[in-house]
Design an enzyme around this catalytic site. Structure first.
Site, PDB file in Angstrom:
ATOM      1  N   HIS A  84      32.134  41.550  28.974  1.00 47.79           N
ATOM      2  CA  HIS A  84      33.508  41.636  28.439  1.00 47.79           C
ATOM      3  C   HIS A  84      33.576  42.785  27.416  1.00 47.79           C
ATOM      4  O   HIS A  84      33.979  42.592  26.259  1.00 47.79           O
ATOM      5  CB  HIS A  84      33.932  40.308  27.805  1.00 47.79           C
ATOM      6  CG  HIS A  84      35.425  40.147  27.733  1.00 47.79           C
ATOM      7  ND1 HIS A  84      36.058  38.966  27.980  1.00 47.79           N
ATOM      8  CD2 HIS A  84      36.411  41.034  27.435  1.00 47.79           C
ATOM      9  CE1 HIS A  84      37.373  39.108  27.828  1.00 47.79           C
ATOM     10  NE2 HIS A  84      37.606  40.373  27.494  1.00 47.79           N
TER      11      HIS A  84
ATOM     12  N   ARG B 220      40.610  39.139  33.605  1.00 51.70           N
ATOM     13  CA  ARG B 220      40.139  37.827  33.168  1.00 51.70           C
ATOM     14  C   ARG B 220      39.317  37.182  34.287  1.00 51.70           C
ATOM     15  O   ARG B 220      39.619  37.346  35.470  1.00 51.70           O
ATOM     16  CB  ARG B 220      41.328  36.914  32.838  1.00 51.70           C
ATOM     17  CG  ARG B 220      42.024  37.255  31.511  1.00 51.70           C
ATOM     18  CD  ARG B 220      41.155  36.951  30.298  1.00 51.70           C
ATOM     19  NE  ARG B 220      41.830  37.177  29.038  1.00 51.70           N
ATOM     20  CZ  ARG B 220      41.749  38.292  28.310  1.00 51.70           C
ATOM     21  NH1 ARG B 220      41.003  39.310  28.710  1.00 51.70           N
ATOM     22  NH2 ARG B 220      42.396  38.396  27.161  1.00 51.70           N
TER      23      ARG B 220
HETATM   24  P1  NAP Z   1      50.652  44.532  30.252  1.00 52.13           P
HETATM   25  O1  NAP Z   1      51.037  45.802  29.622  1.00 52.13           O
HETATM   26  O2  NAP Z   1      51.400  43.291  29.912  1.00 52.13           O
HETATM   27  O3  NAP Z   1      50.709  44.760  31.838  1.00 52.13           O
HETATM   28  C1  NAP Z   1      50.658  43.696  32.739  1.00 52.13           C
HETATM   29  C2  NAP Z   1      51.021  44.192  34.125  1.00 52.13           C
HETATM   30  O4  NAP Z   1      50.829  43.125  35.051  1.00 52.13           O
HETATM   31  C3  NAP Z   1      52.492  44.624  34.249  1.00 52.13           C
HETATM   32  O5  NAP Z   1      52.584  45.776  35.056  1.00 52.13           O
HETATM   33  C4  NAP Z   1      53.138  43.426  34.947  1.00 52.13           C
HETATM   34  O6  NAP Z   1      54.250  43.743  35.754  1.00 52.13           O
HETATM   35  C5  NAP Z   1      52.005  42.969  35.830  1.00 52.13           C
HETATM   36  N1  NAP Z   1      52.174  41.563  36.229  1.00 52.13           N
HETATM   37  C6  NAP Z   1      52.216  40.471  35.432  1.00 52.13           C
HETATM   38  N2  NAP Z   1      52.414  39.363  36.173  1.00 52.13           N
HETATM   39  C7  NAP Z   1      52.508  39.781  37.457  1.00 52.13           C
HETATM   40  C8  NAP Z   1      52.728  39.105  38.679  1.00 52.13           C
HETATM   41  N3  NAP Z   1      52.897  37.779  38.741  1.00 52.13           N
HETATM   42  N4  NAP Z   1      52.787  39.840  39.809  1.00 52.13           N
HETATM   43  C9  NAP Z   1      52.641  41.186  39.760  1.00 52.13           C
HETATM   44  N5  NAP Z   1      52.427  41.887  38.622  1.00 52.13           N
HETATM   45  C10 NAP Z   1      52.348  41.179  37.495  1.00 52.13           C
HETATM   46  O7  NAP Z   1      49.106  44.220  29.963  1.00 52.13           O
HETATM   47  P2  NAP Z   1      47.937  45.253  29.637  1.00 52.13           P
HETATM   48  O8  NAP Z   1      47.950  45.640  28.213  1.00 52.13           O
HETATM   49  O9  NAP Z   1      47.948  46.326  30.659  1.00 52.13           O
HETATM   50  O10 NAP Z   1      46.657  44.291  29.832  1.00 52.13           O
HETATM   51  C11 NAP Z   1      46.405  43.660  31.062  1.00 52.13           C
HETATM   52  C12 NAP Z   1      45.309  42.625  30.897  1.00 52.13           C
HETATM   53  O11 NAP Z   1      44.047  43.253  30.721  1.00 52.13           O
HETATM   54  C13 NAP Z   1      45.415  41.728  29.660  1.00 52.13           C
HETATM   55  O12 NAP Z   1      46.356  40.695  29.856  1.00 52.13           O
HETATM   56  C14 NAP Z   1      44.003  41.215  29.506  1.00 52.13           C
HETATM   57  O13 NAP Z   1      43.836  40.012  30.235  1.00 52.13           O
HETATM   58  C15 NAP Z   1      43.145  42.307  30.151  1.00 52.13           C
HETATM   59  N6  NAP Z   1      42.303  43.008  29.158  1.00 52.13           N
HETATM   60  C16 NAP Z   1      40.954  42.970  29.320  1.00 52.13           C
HETATM   61  C17 NAP Z   1      40.147  43.635  28.429  1.00 52.13           C
HETATM   62  C18 NAP Z   1      38.662  43.637  28.599  1.00 52.13           C
HETATM   63  O14 NAP Z   1      37.931  44.071  27.693  1.00 52.13           O
HETATM   64  N7  NAP Z   1      38.126  43.226  29.730  1.00 52.13           N
HETATM   65  C19 NAP Z   1      40.716  44.342  27.359  1.00 52.13           C
HETATM   66  C20 NAP Z   1      42.099  44.358  27.217  1.00 52.13           C
HETATM   67  C21 NAP Z   1      42.889  43.682  28.135  1.00 52.13           C
HETATM   68  P3  NAP Z   1      55.621  44.359  35.101  1.00 52.13           P
HETATM   69  O15 NAP Z   1      55.231  45.749  34.629  1.00 52.13           O
HETATM   70  O16 NAP Z   1      56.540  44.391  36.237  1.00 52.13           O
HETATM   71  O17 NAP Z   1      55.968  43.445  33.979  1.00 52.13           O
HETATM   72  C1  GLV Z   2      40.493  41.534  25.667  1.00 47.48           C
HETATM   73  O1  GLV Z   2      40.054  40.964  26.623  1.00 47.48           O
HETATM   74  C2  GLV Z   2      41.874  41.622  25.349  1.00 47.48           C
HETATM   75  O2  GLV Z   2      42.679  40.915  25.966  1.00 47.48           O
HETATM   76  O3  GLV Z   2      42.216  42.418  24.464  1.00 47.48           O
END
Ligand code: NAP
Ligand code: GLV
Length: 311
Positions: free
Chosen positions: A274, A226
């Site tokens: 994005h 983000r």
């Molecule tokens: P997820 O499965 O919820 O993984 C989040 C990770 O972040 C987990 O490992 C979590 O730790 C860690 N985390 C959260 N808060 C933390 C903190 N305060 N300190 C340290 N680690 C922390 O999410 P995801 O599916 O991988 O997606 C991650 C992010 O990618 C989304 O939230 C979104 O903003 C972004 N995204 C971007 C796009 C794009 O097109 N650019 C697309 C999809 C997603 P734990 O494992 O210990 O809980």
């Molecule tokens: C895209 O940014 C998503 O969070 O899926």
């Protein structure tokens, strides 16, 4: 079963048709604000991206908000009733896209493809001394659905890979760092920093001067999570000072990126709109439909958001 669809920027009809096929008998429609004095049609569940507060306020019978993205930071800024459960997408075809995007960027830096492109444009035949892979450790902030997939993809290219998360992880060949106290050790070990954290009160502005200046000299940033994770001026200053060598940015504090923004024409910044991991309609419909079936069968589902922790 009644489902309302309220997704900004998505053409509704193909989504509605997908849900009708996946959930025969469902009553699904695209949301439009009720006319003044008219009783709104109320749904049991909603499929959403960036809905307005007026939508939440009107749809008082909702049990679940199914987000068609992985990140729910926008949704959690709304005032949501306590009983309403927020459910995010788990992968649904995003993790392979994210792995492609990040591997492409890391390899481009490691193999100096930018410099070779400049040479080719000047018709210059000139080899560069190969960089040492062991000096090119990739550190991934976030080891969830996307971060862990990116880590395992990078391992195929034999980069040293470290991850940082809230809770420690066990991943083959990947070193895990967890919690605030281990963040400095993680940053010091990192040459390429990849951000895949959710945006929460704890992670906002985490890509700031204090943290980025702990990276190894000549480091790179790949921000695919983000825009509000990054303090933009701090990155510009660290590039200018030479501590950082480049950045690949997919997300921005303001999207679309304003025309006069310094990032557009910066020679050390590569940017995309994005687009690193797009929501795929068919995969998303299939996943949300199967979660809805599980809800009705009284089974647990993946991706329920912890509202208090913010992801
Ligand atoms: P997820 O499965 O919820 O993984 C989040 C990770 O972040 C987990 O490992 C979590 O730790 C860690 N985390 C959260 N808060 C933390 C903190 N305060 N300190 C340290 N680690 C922390 O999410 P995801 O599916 O991988 O997606 C991650 C992010 O990618 C989304 O939230 C979104 O903003 C972004 N995204 C971007 C796009 C794009 O097109 N650019 C697309 C999809 C997603 P734990 O494992 O210990 O809980
Ligand atoms: C895209 O940014 C998503 O969070 O899926």
């Amino acid at each position: 079963m009644k489902i309302v669809f309220c997704c900004t920027h998505a053409v509704a009809e193909p989504w509605l048709e997908g849900f009708r096929q996946a959930l025969p008998g469902v009553d699904i429609w695209e949301w439009q604000a009720a006319e003044p004095g008219q009783a709104p049609k109320l749904a049991d569940h909603a499929v959403v991206w960036a809905p307005a507060q007026a939508f939440i306020d009107e749809q008082t019978q909702l049990q679940n908000l199914f987000c068609i993205g992985a990140g729910v930071d926008g949704l959690l800024k709304l005032q949501l009733p306590d009983k309403l459960s927020v459910v995010r997408l788990n992968d649904a075809g995003m993790s392979v896209q994210m792995a492609e995007y990040v591997c492409h960027a890391v390899i481009a830096y490691f193999r100096e493809f930018g410099a070779y492109a400049q040479d080719a444009a000047a018709k210059r035949w000139s080899f560069k001394k190969p960089l040492v892979r062991a000096d090119f450790a990739v550190g991934i902030l976030g080891a969830g659905v996307l971060g862990s997939r990116v880590a395992s993809a990078l391992k195929h290219f034999e980069f040293p890979v470290n991850v940082w998360s809230r809770t420690p992880k066990q991943m083959d060949g990947v070193q895990s760092f967890a919690g605030q106290e281990q963040l400095p050790h993680f940053l010091k070990a990192t040459r390429v920093l990849v951000n895949l954290l959710p945006l929460t009160a704890e992670t906002e502005n985490i890509l700031n001067r204090a943290n980025l200046s702990q990276l190894q000299p000549g480091s790179y940033l790949i921000n695919v999570a983000r825009g509000h994770h990054l303090v933009e001026q701090d990155l510009l200053d660290l590039l200018q000072e030479g501590h950082m060598a480049g950045a690949t940015l997919d997300v921005f504090r303001k999207e679309p990126l304003p025309q006069d923004h310094a990032f557009w024409l910066h020679p050390q910044i590569t940017l995309t709109p994005h687009a690193s991991a797009r929501t795929l309609r068919e995969e998303s419909v299939a996943q949300i439909a199967s979660k809805i079936k599980a809800v009705y069968a009284g089974q647990p589902i993946e991706g329920r958001v912890g509202r208090e922790r913010g992801y």
